[in-house]
Design a protein around this motif. Structure first.
Motif, PDB file in Angstrom:
ATOM      1  N   VAL A  15       0.868  -1.175   0.000  1.00 12.65           N
ATOM      2  CA  VAL A  15       0.000   0.000   0.000  1.00 12.65           C
ATOM      3  C   VAL A  15       0.899   1.216   0.000  1.00 12.65           C
ATOM      4  O   VAL A  15       1.844   1.311   0.794  1.00 12.65           O
ATOM      5  CB  VAL A  15      -0.951   0.023   1.216  1.00 12.65           C
ATOM      6  CG1 VAL A  15      -1.706   1.353   1.279  1.00 12.65           C
ATOM      7  CG2 VAL A  15      -1.929  -1.143   1.145  1.00 12.65           C
ATOM      8  N   TRP A  16       0.598   2.127  -0.904  1.00 11.86           N
ATOM      9  CA  TRP A  16       1.371   3.356  -1.069  1.00 11.86           C
ATOM     10  C   TRP A  16       0.480   4.561  -0.853  1.00 11.86           C
ATOM     11  O   TRP A  16      -0.707   4.527  -1.167  1.00 11.86           O
ATOM     12  CB  TRP A  16       1.954   3.420  -2.486  1.00 11.86           C
ATOM     13  CG  TRP A  16       2.978   2.370  -2.739  1.00 11.86           C
ATOM     14  CD1 TRP A  16       2.768   1.105  -3.203  1.00 11.86           C
ATOM     15  CD2 TRP A  16       4.379   2.483  -2.530  1.00 11.86           C
ATOM     16  NE1 TRP A  16       3.951   0.426  -3.284  1.00 11.86           N
ATOM     17  CE2 TRP A  16       4.960   1.255  -2.896  1.00 11.86           C
ATOM     18  CE3 TRP A  16       5.213   3.508  -2.079  1.00 11.86           C
ATOM     19  CZ2 TRP A  16       6.329   1.018  -2.820  1.00 11.86           C
ATOM     20  CZ3 TRP A  16       6.571   3.275  -2.012  1.00 11.86           C
ATOM     21  CH2 TRP A  16       7.119   2.047  -2.376  1.00 11.86           C
ATOM     22  N   GLN A  17       1.071   5.623  -0.322  1.00 11.97           N
ATOM     23  CA  GLN A  17       0.363   6.887  -0.147  1.00 11.97           C
ATOM     24  C   GLN A  17       1.096   7.963  -0.940  1.00 11.97           C
ATOM     25  O   GLN A  17       2.309   8.118  -0.825  1.00 11.97           O
ATOM     26  CB  GLN A  17       0.311   7.289   1.324  1.00 11.97           C
ATOM     27  CG  GLN A  17      -0.409   8.591   1.549  1.00 11.97           C
ATOM     28  CD  GLN A  17      -0.491   8.956   3.026  1.00 11.97           C
ATOM     29  OE1 GLN A  17       0.169   8.353   3.868  1.00 11.97           O
ATOM     30  NE2 GLN A  17      -1.298   9.932   3.325  1.00 11.97           N
ATOM     31  N   GLU A  18       0.331   8.678  -1.754  1.00 21.10           N
ATOM     32  CA  GLU A  18       0.831   9.863  -2.456  1.00 21.10           C
ATOM     33  C   GLU A  18      -0.161  10.966  -2.160  1.00 21.10           C
ATOM     34  O   GLU A  18      -1.284  10.944  -2.667  1.00 21.10           O
ATOM     35  CB  GLU A  18       0.908   9.627  -3.964  1.00 21.10           C
ATOM     36  CG  GLU A  18       2.038   8.739  -4.387  1.00 21.10           C
ATOM     37  CD  GLU A  18       2.159   8.638  -5.899  1.00 21.10           C
ATOM     38  OE1 GLU A  18       2.609   9.620  -6.508  1.00 21.10           O
ATOM     39  OE2 GLU A  18       1.792   7.589  -6.435  1.00 21.10           O
ATOM     40  N   GLY A  19       0.232  11.895  -1.302  1.00 16.26           N
ATOM     41  CA  GLY A  19      -0.713  12.905  -0.857  1.00 16.26           C
ATOM     42  C   GLY A  19      -1.839  12.238  -0.101  1.00 16.26           C
ATOM     43  O   GLY A  19      -1.618  11.479   0.836  1.00 16.26           O
ATOM     44  N   GLU A  20      -3.061  12.463  -0.539  1.00 18.70           N
ATOM     45  CA  GLU A  20      -4.238  11.844   0.097  1.00 18.70           C
ATOM     46  C   GLU A  20      -4.610  10.509  -0.561  1.00 18.70           C
ATOM     47  O   GLU A  20      -5.476   9.804  -0.061  1.00 18.70           O
ATOM     48  CB  GLU A  20      -5.430  12.803   0.004  1.00 18.70           C
ATOM     49  CG  GLU A  20      -5.224  14.110   0.750  1.00 18.70           C
ATOM     50  CD  GLU A  20      -5.094  13.896   2.249  1.00 18.70           C
ATOM     51  OE1 GLU A  20      -5.898  13.131   2.815  1.00 18.70           O
ATOM     52  OE2 GLU A  20      -4.178  14.486   2.847  1.00 18.70           O
ATOM     53  N   ARG A  21      -3.975  10.177  -1.642  1.00 20.77           N
ATOM     54  CA  ARG A  21      -4.319   8.984  -2.419  1.00 20.77           C
ATOM     55  C   ARG A  21      -3.605   7.743  -1.864  1.00 20.77           C
ATOM     56  O   ARG A  21      -2.399   7.746  -1.658  1.00 20.77           O
ATOM     57  CB  ARG A  21      -3.900   9.207  -3.869  1.00 20.77           C
ATOM     58  CG  ARG A  21      -4.292   8.094  -4.789  1.00 20.77           C
ATOM     59  CD  ARG A  21      -3.943   8.486  -6.239  1.00 20.77           C
ATOM     60  NE  ARG A  21      -4.338   7.428  -7.140  1.00 20.77           N
ATOM     61  CZ  ARG A  21      -3.504   6.772  -7.924  1.00 20.77           C
ATOM     62  NH1 ARG A  21      -2.230   7.093  -7.958  1.00 20.77           N
ATOM     63  NH2 ARG A  21      -3.949   5.811  -8.707  1.00 20.77           N
ATOM     64  N   LEU A  22      -4.375   6.672  -1.648  1.00 19.18           N
ATOM     65  CA  LEU A  22      -3.846   5.383  -1.216  1.00 19.18           C
ATOM     66  C   LEU A  22      -4.044   4.377  -2.344  1.00 19.18           C
ATOM     67  O   LEU A  22      -5.117   4.325  -2.957  1.00 19.18           O
ATOM     68  CB  LEU A  22      -4.579   4.874   0.024  1.00 19.18           C
ATOM     69  CG  LEU A  22      -4.444   5.689   1.301  1.00 19.18           C
ATOM     70  CD1 LEU A  22      -5.372   5.141   2.376  1.00 19.18           C
ATOM     71  CD2 LEU A  22      -3.009   5.675   1.779  1.00 19.18           C
ATOM     72  N   THR A  23      -3.005   3.572  -2.613  1.00 16.31           N
ATOM     73  CA  THR A  23      -3.125   2.534  -3.629  1.00 16.31           C
ATOM     74  C   THR A  23      -2.628   1.202  -3.077  1.00 16.31           C
ATOM     75  O   THR A  23      -1.721   1.147  -2.254  1.00 16.31           O
ATOM     76  CB  THR A  23      -2.333   2.876  -4.903  1.00 16.31           C
ATOM     77  OG1 THR A  23      -0.965   3.098  -4.575  1.00 16.31           O
ATOM     78  CG2 THR A  23      -2.920   4.092  -5.611  1.00 16.31           C
ATOM     79  N   TYR A  24      -3.255   0.140  -3.551  1.00 14.37           N
ATOM     80  CA  TYR A  24      -2.898  -1.240  -3.230  1.00 14.37           C
ATOM     81  C   TYR A  24      -2.307  -1.819  -4.503  1.00 14.37           C
ATOM     82  O   TYR A  24      -2.965  -1.864  -5.546  1.00 14.37           O
ATOM     83  CB  TYR A  24      -4.160  -2.003  -2.828  1.00 14.37           C
ATOM     84  CG  TYR A  24      -3.962  -3.462  -2.448  1.00 14.37           C
ATOM     85  CD1 TYR A  24      -3.767  -3.822  -1.122  1.00 14.37           C
ATOM     86  CD2 TYR A  24      -4.023  -4.471  -3.401  1.00 14.37           C
ATOM     87  CE1 TYR A  24      -3.614  -5.164  -0.759  1.00 14.37           C
ATOM     88  CE2 TYR A  24      -3.872  -5.806  -3.048  1.00 14.37           C
ATOM     89  CZ  TYR A  24      -3.670  -6.142  -1.724  1.00 14.37           C
ATOM     90  OH  TYR A  24      -3.533  -7.466  -1.360  1.00 14.37           O
ATOM     91  N   SER A  25      -1.056  -2.260  -4.443  1.00  9.24           N
ATOM     92  CA  SER A  25      -0.366  -2.812  -5.605  1.00  9.24           C
ATOM     93  C   SER A  25      -0.052  -4.274  -5.362  1.00  9.24           C
ATOM     94  O   SER A  25       0.390  -4.645  -4.269  1.00  9.24           O
ATOM     95  CB  SER A  25       0.936  -2.056  -5.866  1.00  9.24           C
ATOM     96  OG  SER A  25       0.667  -0.718  -6.191  1.00  9.24           O
ATOM     97  N   LEU A  26      -0.253  -5.086  -6.399  1.00 10.32           N
ATOM     98  CA  LEU A  26      -0.064  -6.524  -6.279  1.00 10.32           C
ATOM     99  C   LEU A  26       0.620  -7.057  -7.530  1.00 10.32           C
ATOM    100  O   LEU A  26       0.115  -6.876  -8.637  1.00 10.32           O
ATOM    101  CB  LEU A  26      -1.428  -7.209  -6.112  1.00 10.32           C
ATOM    102  CG  LEU A  26      -1.457  -8.720  -6.040  1.00 10.32           C
ATOM    103  CD1 LEU A  26      -0.809  -9.215  -4.755  1.00 10.32           C
ATOM    104  CD2 LEU A  26      -2.889  -9.220  -6.108  1.00 10.32           C
ATOM    105  N   PRO A  27       1.779  -7.706  -7.373  1.00 14.67           N
ATOM    106  CA  PRO A  27       2.411  -8.366  -8.520  1.00 14.67           C
ATOM    107  C   PRO A  27       1.729  -9.706  -8.778  1.00 14.67           C
ATOM    108  O   PRO A  27       1.376 -10.420  -7.842  1.00 14.67           O
ATOM    109  CB  PRO A  27       3.858  -8.557  -8.058  1.00 14.67           C
ATOM    110  CG  PRO A  27       3.759  -8.646  -6.572  1.00 14.67           C
ATOM    111  CD  PRO A  27       2.579  -7.796  -6.167  1.00 14.67           C
TER     112      PRO A  27
END
Length: 127
Positions: A15-27
Motif C-alpha cells: 500500500v502506497w500513499q501519495e498525498g491523500e491517495r492510497l493505492t494497493y499494488s499486487l504483482p
C-alpha cells in the motif's frame, strides 16, 4: 509529491500513499508473464489491512487468483476491486467464508490454506 510505502515488502502486496491517495499494488505472474496491478483504496480499507492479518491474507490470495485469470482472459476494473475489498475486508465473517468457499471451488484452490501460509510466513518474518 513523495510516495510513502505504508504496508508490504518485497513481492507481497503493498500500500502506497501519495498525498491523500492510497493505492494497493499486487504483482501477479501468469505463466512466463508478470503483471503489476494497482488499485485505489480508502483509509478504512488500510485500517483493516493493518489490523486483521487473516483478511489481509485472504485479500492477497483471492486478488492474486482473480487477477491471474484476468491478466490473460478478462479485464479487472477498479469497480471489481472495490467489490472485492467490500467482500474481503468489510463483510461479515460468514460472508467472508462464503466468498472463500466460492473462489476456492471456482478456481480449484485452497484459499483458506494459502491464507494460513501467508500469515505464517509474515509472522515468521516479524519474529
Amino acid at each position: 509529491m513523495q510516495r510513502l510505502r505504508l504496508m508490504g515488502e518485497g513481492y507481497e502486496p503493498q500500500v502506497w500513499q501519495e498525498g491523500e491517495r492510497l493505492t494497493y499494488s499486487l504483482p501477479v505472474e501468469s505463466g512466463f508473464v508478470s503483471f503489476d496491478f494497482t488499485f485505489e483504496i480508502r483509509q478504512p480499507d488500510l485500517d483493516v489491512l493493518l489490523a486483521d492479518d487473516y483478511r489481509r491474507a485472504v485479500l492477497e490470495i483471492v486478488a492474486h487468483t482473480l487477477l491471474q485469470r484476468a491478466s490473460v482472459r478478462i479485464n479487472f476494473t477498479q469497480s471489481d476491486f472495490d467489490k472485492l475489498i467490500a467482500e474481503t475486508l468489510h463483510a461479515s465473517p460468514e460472508a467472508l467464508q462464503t466468498l472463500i468457499a466460492r473462489v476456492s471451488q471456482d478456481h480449484h484452490i485452497g484459499i483458506a490454506q494459502y491464507a494460513q501460509q501467508i500469515m505464517a510466513r509474515r509472522n515468521g518474518a516479524k519474529g
